[in-house]
Motif scaffolding. Structure first.
Motif, PDB file in Angstrom:
ATOM      1  N   CYS A 182       0.826  -1.209   0.000  1.00  0.00           N
ATOM      2  CA  CYS A 182       0.000   0.000   0.000  1.00  0.00           C
ATOM      3  C   CYS A 182       0.859   1.257   0.000  1.00  0.00           C
ATOM      4  O   CYS A 182       1.810   1.341  -0.780  1.00  0.00           O
ATOM      5  CB  CYS A 182      -1.005  -0.030   1.154  1.00  0.00           C
ATOM      6  SG  CYS A 182      -0.297  -0.425   2.764  1.00  0.00           S
ATOM      7  N   HIS A 183       0.573   2.208   0.876  1.00  0.00           N
ATOM      8  CA  HIS A 183       1.141   3.549   0.767  1.00  0.00           C
ATOM      9  C   HIS A 183       1.705   4.037   2.094  1.00  0.00           C
ATOM     10  O   HIS A 183       1.322   3.550   3.164  1.00  0.00           O
ATOM     11  CB  HIS A 183       0.071   4.506   0.249  1.00  0.00           C
ATOM     12  CG  HIS A 183      -0.620   4.005  -0.975  1.00  0.00           C
ATOM     13  ND1 HIS A 183      -0.195   4.303  -2.246  1.00  0.00           N
ATOM     14  CD2 HIS A 183      -1.694   3.180  -1.119  1.00  0.00           C
ATOM     15  CE1 HIS A 183      -0.988   3.696  -3.129  1.00  0.00           C
ATOM     16  NE2 HIS A 183      -1.898   3.013  -2.458  1.00  0.00           N
ATOM     17  N   ALA A 184       2.573   5.036   2.011  1.00  0.00           N
ATOM     18  CA  ALA A 184       3.283   5.526   3.198  1.00  0.00           C
ATOM     19  C   ALA A 184       2.320   6.011   4.281  1.00  0.00           C
ATOM     20  O   ALA A 184       2.467   5.653   5.455  1.00  0.00           O
ATOM     21  CB  ALA A 184       4.247   6.645   2.810  1.00  0.00           C
ATOM     22  N   ASN A 185       1.345   6.833   3.911  1.00  0.00           N
ATOM     23  CA  ASN A 185       0.434   7.377   4.921  1.00  0.00           C
ATOM     24  C   ASN A 185      -0.354   6.262   5.607  1.00  0.00           C
ATOM     25  O   ASN A 185      -0.559   6.281   6.815  1.00  0.00           O
ATOM     26  CB  ASN A 185      -0.539   8.367   4.285  1.00  0.00           C
ATOM     27  CG  ASN A 185       0.154   9.587   3.718  1.00  0.00           C
ATOM     28  OD1 ASN A 185       1.353   9.766   3.909  1.00  0.00           O
ATOM     29  ND2 ASN A 185      -0.592  10.426   3.029  1.00  0.00           N
ATOM     30  N   VAL A 186      -0.800   5.308   4.829  1.00  0.00           N
ATOM     31  CA  VAL A 186      -1.584   4.192   5.368  1.00  0.00           C
ATOM     32  C   VAL A 186      -0.730   3.362   6.322  1.00  0.00           C
ATOM     33  O   VAL A 186      -1.158   3.015   7.428  1.00  0.00           O
ATOM     34  CB  VAL A 186      -2.127   3.305   4.230  1.00  0.00           C
ATOM     35  CG1 VAL A 186      -2.884   2.111   4.794  1.00  0.00           C
ATOM     36  CG2 VAL A 186      -3.028   4.122   3.305  1.00  0.00           C
ATOM     37  N   ILE A 187       0.490   3.059   5.921  1.00  0.00           N
ATOM     38  CA  ILE A 187       1.379   2.240   6.748  1.00  0.00           C
ATOM     39  C   ILE A 187       1.723   2.957   8.049  1.00  0.00           C
ATOM     40  O   ILE A 187       1.680   2.371   9.139  1.00  0.00           O
ATOM     41  CB  ILE A 187       2.659   1.874   5.980  1.00  0.00           C
ATOM     42  CG1 ILE A 187       2.322   0.967   4.781  1.00  0.00           C
ATOM     43  CG2 ILE A 187       3.678   1.189   6.895  1.00  0.00           C
ATOM     44  CD1 ILE A 187       3.492   0.714   3.852  1.00  0.00           C
ATOM     45  N   ARG A 188       2.045   4.245   7.951  1.00  0.00           N
ATOM     46  CA  ARG A 188       2.428   4.993   9.146  1.00  0.00           C
ATOM     47  C   ARG A 188       1.275   5.066  10.146  1.00  0.00           C
ATOM     48  O   ARG A 188       1.462   4.932  11.361  1.00  0.00           O
ATOM     49  CB  ARG A 188       2.906   6.390   8.749  1.00  0.00           C
ATOM     50  CG  ARG A 188       4.219   6.359   7.972  1.00  0.00           C
ATOM     51  CD  ARG A 188       4.749   7.724   7.637  1.00  0.00           C
ATOM     52  NE  ARG A 188       4.025   8.368   6.551  1.00  0.00           N
ATOM     53  CZ  ARG A 188       4.459   9.460   5.923  1.00  0.00           C
ATOM     54  NH1 ARG A 188       5.607  10.016   6.300  1.00  0.00           N
ATOM     55  NH2 ARG A 188       3.770   9.999   4.941  1.00  0.00           N
ATOM     56  N   TYR A 189       0.084   5.283   9.637  1.00  0.00           N
ATOM     57  CA  TYR A 189      -1.087   5.332  10.513  1.00  0.00           C
ATOM     58  C   TYR A 189      -1.336   3.966  11.159  1.00  0.00           C
ATOM     59  O   TYR A 189      -1.602   3.883  12.369  1.00  0.00           O
ATOM     60  CB  TYR A 189      -2.313   5.764   9.706  1.00  0.00           C
ATOM     61  CG  TYR A 189      -3.585   5.822  10.523  1.00  0.00           C
ATOM     62  CD1 TYR A 189      -3.858   6.905  11.358  1.00  0.00           C
ATOM     63  CD2 TYR A 189      -4.520   4.788  10.459  1.00  0.00           C
ATOM     64  CE1 TYR A 189      -5.025   6.950  12.109  1.00  0.00           C
ATOM     65  CE2 TYR A 189      -5.687   4.831  11.208  1.00  0.00           C
ATOM     66  CZ  TYR A 189      -5.937   5.917  12.024  1.00  0.00           C
ATOM     67  OH  TYR A 189      -7.096   5.957  12.772  1.00  0.00           O
ATOM     68  N   ILE A 190      -1.246   2.905  10.371  1.00  0.00           N
ATOM     69  CA  ILE A 190      -1.461   1.557  10.896  1.00  0.00           C
ATOM     70  C   ILE A 190      -0.450   1.237  11.994  1.00  0.00           C
ATOM     71  O   ILE A 190      -0.802   0.657  13.036  1.00  0.00           O
ATOM     72  CB  ILE A 190      -1.380   0.517   9.767  1.00  0.00           C
ATOM     73  CG1 ILE A 190      -2.666   0.561   8.923  1.00  0.00           C
ATOM     74  CG2 ILE A 190      -1.153  -0.885  10.320  1.00  0.00           C
ATOM     75  CD1 ILE A 190      -2.656  -0.365   7.724  1.00  0.00           C
ATOM     76  N   VAL A 191       0.809   1.612  11.795  1.00  0.00           N
ATOM     77  CA  VAL A 191       1.835   1.356  12.804  1.00  0.00           C
ATOM     78  C   VAL A 191       1.494   2.074  14.111  1.00  0.00           C
ATOM     79  O   VAL A 191       1.572   1.489  15.199  1.00  0.00           O
ATOM     80  CB  VAL A 191       3.230   1.781  12.293  1.00  0.00           C
ATOM     81  CG1 VAL A 191       4.251   1.786  13.432  1.00  0.00           C
ATOM     82  CG2 VAL A 191       3.699   0.840  11.180  1.00  0.00           C
ATOM     83  N   CYS A 192       1.107   3.340  14.020  1.00  0.00           N
ATOM     84  CA  CYS A 192       0.730   4.088  15.226  1.00  0.00           C
ATOM     85  C   CYS A 192      -0.441   3.441  15.941  1.00  0.00           C
ATOM     86  O   CYS A 192      -0.421   3.263  17.167  1.00  0.00           O
ATOM     87  CB  CYS A 192       0.381   5.534  14.860  1.00  0.00           C
ATOM     88  SG  CYS A 192       1.780   6.578  14.433  1.00  0.00           S
ATOM     89  N   ARG A 193      -1.463   3.059  15.193  1.00  0.00           N
ATOM     90  CA  ARG A 193      -2.650   2.459  15.801  1.00  0.00           C
ATOM     91  C   ARG A 193      -2.329   1.090  16.397  1.00  0.00           C
ATOM     92  O   ARG A 193      -2.783   0.759  17.492  1.00  0.00           O
ATOM     93  CB  ARG A 193      -3.763   2.335  14.756  1.00  0.00           C
ATOM     94  CG  ARG A 193      -4.380   3.644  14.343  1.00  0.00           C
ATOM     95  CD  ARG A 193      -5.317   4.196  15.418  1.00  0.00           C
ATOM     96  NE  ARG A 193      -6.598   3.502  15.387  1.00  0.00           N
ATOM     97  CZ  ARG A 193      -7.039   2.686  16.335  1.00  0.00           C
ATOM     98  NH1 ARG A 193      -6.308   2.444  17.404  1.00  0.00           N
ATOM     99  NH2 ARG A 193      -8.228   2.110  16.238  1.00  0.00           N
ATOM    100  N   ALA A 194      -1.543   0.297  15.687  1.00  0.00           N
ATOM    101  CA  ALA A 194      -1.225  -1.053  16.152  1.00  0.00           C
ATOM    102  C   ALA A 194      -0.411  -1.021  17.440  1.00  0.00           C
ATOM    103  O   ALA A 194      -0.583  -1.875  18.313  1.00  0.00           O
ATOM    104  CB  ALA A 194      -0.475  -1.825  15.070  1.00  0.00           C
TER     105      ALA A 194
END
Length: 242
Positions: A182-194
């Motif tokens: 996927c994409h940088a913004n999506v990955i960064r957000y997922i990491v923070c949430r996880a």
């Protein structure tokens, strides 16, 4: 909380029965046993001049990056279960190249993982705007578009997190290895949430094109970050962040 074993049991029915042993037996039946390994891959470098998504194809260097990422994933010797990818052109093309090195692994396309603006970053930055706002930056609706980008994209990206990032199903018996392109913004957000970090901090992380981020979700729901944006397998001259 809705994924905790206790939430999966009808306590009213249990109360009509006797003994804690029955409850313990049911809890054990509802507990996850397998570990999920989530590999989040950022798409490779793409043509920034493209006006529409279909025009934002991978550059020659981007295709090389995808080849290197594919080789790296194959070298891990893992039995990957599936590749889930964003339906955007650059992610789809990256997936097609990576999948050459992982024959037989099924591919699934989804709109949930498309790039977007997950949440207004904190601290705010002046050099970055959501993609939709950049497109309309000369109009009087710039501020409105910015707000709408967070409102619409944020709900979708949060839905992607809830849909894909969770402990294994109770029926899953073996550990799984899943790839998400996927994409940088999506990955960064997922990491923070996880990791249960404030999601507003997502823009403080930087991810290279074709990078690998590895999350581990244990049966008890605990999450560990093994790698963030790894591109150590690429020659320095092949590394980009566009």
């Amino acid at each position: 909380m809705s994924r905790e074993p206790l939430a999966l049991i009808n306590l009213k029915k249990k109360n009509e029965e006797t003994g804690e042993e029955e409850l313990s037996s049911r809890l054990e039946h509802c507990r996850a046993r397998a570990t999920r390994h989530i590999f989040l891959i950022r798409h490779s470098q793409y043509n920034l001049d493209g006006r529409a998504d279909k025009d934002r194809t991978l550059t020659p260097l981007g295709r090389e990056q995808a080849e290197l990422t594919g080789r790296r994933l194959a070298s891990l010797g893992l039995k990957f279960n599936q590749i889930v990818h964003s339906s955007m052109t650059r992610a789809t093309e990256t997936t097609e190249i990576i999948s050459k090195y992982l024959p037989g692994v099924k591919k699934i396309s989804t709109d949930l993982l498309r790039e977007g603006a997950p949440i207004e970053p904190d601290p705010p930055v002046s050099h970055w705007k959501p993609e939709a706002v950049v497109t309309f930056h000369l109009t009087l609706f710039s501020s409105f578009m910015w707000t709408m980008a967070y409102y619409e994209d944020g709900a979708r990206i949060e839905a992607a997190f809830r849909n894909f990032i969770h402990r294994a199903d109770v029926k899953q018996e073996e550990d799984s290895y899943e790839i998400f392109v996927c994409h940088a913004n999506v990955i960064r957000y997922i990491v923070c949430r996880a990791l249960q970090f404030p999601p507003e901090g997502w823009l403080r992380m930087s991810l290279n094109n074709g990078s690998i981020t590895h999350l581990v979700i244990r049966p008890n729901g605990r999450v560990a970050l093994r790698t963030l944006g790894d591109t150590g397998f690429m020659p320095p001259e092949k590394i980009t962040r566009t």
